[in-house]
Design a protein around this motif. Structure first.
Motif, PDB file in Angstrom:
ATOM      1  N   TRP A 170      -7.759   5.229  -0.678  1.00 19.06           N
ATOM      2  CA  TRP A 170      -7.911   4.371   0.495  1.00 19.06           C
ATOM      3  C   TRP A 170      -9.323   4.501   1.047  1.00 19.06           C
ATOM      4  O   TRP A 170      -9.834   5.599   1.221  1.00 19.06           O
ATOM      5  CB  TRP A 170      -6.890   4.819   1.543  1.00 19.06           C
ATOM      6  CG  TRP A 170      -7.026   4.172   2.872  1.00 19.06           C
ATOM      7  CD1 TRP A 170      -7.646   4.686   3.964  1.00 19.06           C
ATOM      8  CD2 TRP A 170      -6.509   2.911   3.270  1.00 19.06           C
ATOM      9  NE1 TRP A 170      -7.542   3.826   5.015  1.00 19.06           N
ATOM     10  CE2 TRP A 170      -6.846   2.722   4.609  1.00 19.06           C
ATOM     11  CE3 TRP A 170      -5.786   1.918   2.609  1.00 19.06           C
ATOM     12  CZ2 TRP A 170      -6.500   1.581   5.318  1.00 19.06           C
ATOM     13  CZ3 TRP A 170      -5.436   0.787   3.322  1.00 19.06           C
ATOM     14  CH2 TRP A 170      -5.788   0.622   4.653  1.00 19.06           C
TER      15      TRP A 170
ATOM     16  N   TRP B 298      -4.053   5.494  -6.289  1.00 25.05           N
ATOM     17  CA  TRP B 298      -4.969   4.659  -5.515  1.00 25.05           C
ATOM     18  C   TRP B 298      -5.623   5.483  -4.416  1.00 25.05           C
ATOM     19  O   TRP B 298      -5.012   6.369  -3.852  1.00 25.05           O
ATOM     20  CB  TRP B 298      -4.220   3.486  -4.901  1.00 25.05           C
ATOM     21  CG  TRP B 298      -3.759   2.493  -5.924  1.00 25.05           C
ATOM     22  CD1 TRP B 298      -2.620   2.569  -6.667  1.00 25.05           C
ATOM     23  CD2 TRP B 298      -4.423   1.305  -6.328  1.00 25.05           C
ATOM     24  NE1 TRP B 298      -2.539   1.491  -7.509  1.00 25.05           N
ATOM     25  CE2 TRP B 298      -3.631   0.695  -7.316  1.00 25.05           C
ATOM     26  CE3 TRP B 298      -5.610   0.691  -5.938  1.00 25.05           C
ATOM     27  CZ2 TRP B 298      -3.987  -0.501  -7.931  1.00 25.05           C
ATOM     28  CZ3 TRP B 298      -5.970  -0.505  -6.547  1.00 25.05           C
ATOM     29  CH2 TRP B 298      -5.164  -1.088  -7.538  1.00 25.05           C
TER      30      TRP B 298
ATOM     31  N   GLY C  33      -5.681  -3.488   1.276  1.00 24.09           N
ATOM     32  CA  GLY C  33      -4.703  -2.470   1.635  1.00 24.09           C
ATOM     33  C   GLY C  33      -3.537  -3.005   2.400  1.00 24.09           C
ATOM     34  O   GLY C  33      -3.438  -4.127   2.760  1.00 24.09           O
TER      35      GLY C  33
ATOM     36  N   CYS D 255       0.835  -1.202   0.000  1.00 19.92           N
ATOM     37  CA  CYS D 255       0.000   0.000   0.000  1.00 19.92           C
ATOM     38  C   CYS D 255       0.864   1.243   0.000  1.00 19.92           C
ATOM     39  O   CYS D 255       0.604   2.182  -0.751  1.00 19.92           O
ATOM     40  CB  CYS D 255      -0.910  -0.006   1.226  1.00 19.92           C
ATOM     41  SG  CYS D 255      -1.660   1.568   1.628  1.00 19.92           S
TER      42      CYS D 255
ATOM     43  N   TRP E 194      -0.057   3.432  -3.061  1.00 17.38           N
ATOM     44  CA  TRP E 194      -1.105   4.384  -2.734  1.00 17.38           C
ATOM     45  C   TRP E 194      -0.907   5.761  -3.349  1.00 17.38           C
ATOM     46  O   TRP E 194      -1.819   6.283  -3.955  1.00 17.38           O
ATOM     47  CB  TRP E 194      -1.274   4.451  -1.228  1.00 17.38           C
ATOM     48  CG  TRP E 194      -2.442   5.266  -0.802  1.00 17.38           C
ATOM     49  CD1 TRP E 194      -3.531   5.624  -1.551  1.00 17.38           C
ATOM     50  CD2 TRP E 194      -2.647   5.832   0.472  1.00 17.38           C
ATOM     51  NE1 TRP E 194      -4.400   6.358  -0.823  1.00 17.38           N
ATOM     52  CE2 TRP E 194      -3.883   6.509   0.432  1.00 17.38           C
ATOM     53  CE3 TRP E 194      -1.918   5.842   1.636  1.00 17.38           C
ATOM     54  CZ2 TRP E 194      -4.382   7.169   1.531  1.00 17.38           C
ATOM     55  CZ3 TRP E 194      -2.436   6.499   2.726  1.00 17.38           C
ATOM     56  CH2 TRP E 194      -3.646   7.152   2.675  1.00 17.38           C
TER      57      TRP E 194
ATOM     58  N   LEU F  36      -7.848  -0.586  -1.114  1.00 19.92           N
ATOM     59  CA  LEU F  36      -7.358   0.412  -2.059  1.00 19.92           C
ATOM     60  C   LEU F  36      -8.166   0.323  -3.348  1.00 19.92           C
ATOM     61  O   LEU F  36      -8.493  -0.781  -3.811  1.00 19.92           O
ATOM     62  CB  LEU F  36      -5.881   0.153  -2.365  1.00 19.92           C
ATOM     63  CG  LEU F  36      -4.950   0.442  -1.206  1.00 19.92           C
ATOM     64  CD1 LEU F  36      -3.589  -0.183  -1.463  1.00 19.92           C
ATOM     65  CD2 LEU F  36      -4.808   1.940  -1.022  1.00 19.92           C
TER      66      LEU F  36
END
Length: 154
Positions: free
Chosen positions: A35, A33, A154, A25, A29, A40
């Motif tokens: 959260w 991406w 995630g 993640c 991320w 994700l």
């Protein structure tokens, strides 16, 4: 001073979120991406068929999104769309399955009014779009080119 406090709150929440998810993640991320609730989500900018969209998700270590709760549906429905989701009845007409093989039970889901309708007997993939209602799903032709939403742990 207020600006500094807001920045500190943002930094703290980002720090906490990153430490709650895995090393993967942390790596992925920041690169597009989002959260939400320990998962994700990747919101595509391009457009592809349902099959090509799922292929892209797989290449990202994910799947087209599987919507498991009212909260997740609310999160997904905030994005404008339309977007492919990981639901189709391609194997057997009327039997809607998620990309992980689980079957959506009849009467479940967040279908728009009078959907799914298999218009012209040619709609076997599910899409969703932003709405004021929780009911955002529609069946659509799988070869149409839409944006998509990928999901991974995630």
């Amino acid at each position: 001073m207020e600006k500094d406090q807001l920045q500190e709150n943002y930094d703290n929440s980002r720090f906490l979120s990153c430490h709650l998810c895995s090393a993967e993640c942390l790596e992925d991320w920041p690169q597009g991406w989002k959260w939400f609730n320990s998962k994700l989500y990747y919101i595509s900018a391009g457009k592809e068929s349902w099959t090509e969209s799922q292929k892209d998700c797989k290449e990202r270590g994910a799947d087209l999104v599987i919507i498991n709760s009212k909260e997740e549906q609310g999160f997904i429905s905030q994005f404008t769309g339309p977007f492919w989701i990981g639901l189709s009845d391609r194997e057997r007409e009327g039997t809607w399955k998620w990309v992980d093989g689980t079957t959506l039970q009849e009467g479940q889901g967040y279908w728009r009014k009078d959907q799914p309708d298999n218009y012209n007997e040619n709609e076997s993939c599910a899409e969703t779009a932003k709405s004021n209602s929780q009911k955002t799903w529609n069946d659509f032709q799988c070869d149409e080119k839409l944006s998509w939403i990928c999901e991974k742990e995630g």
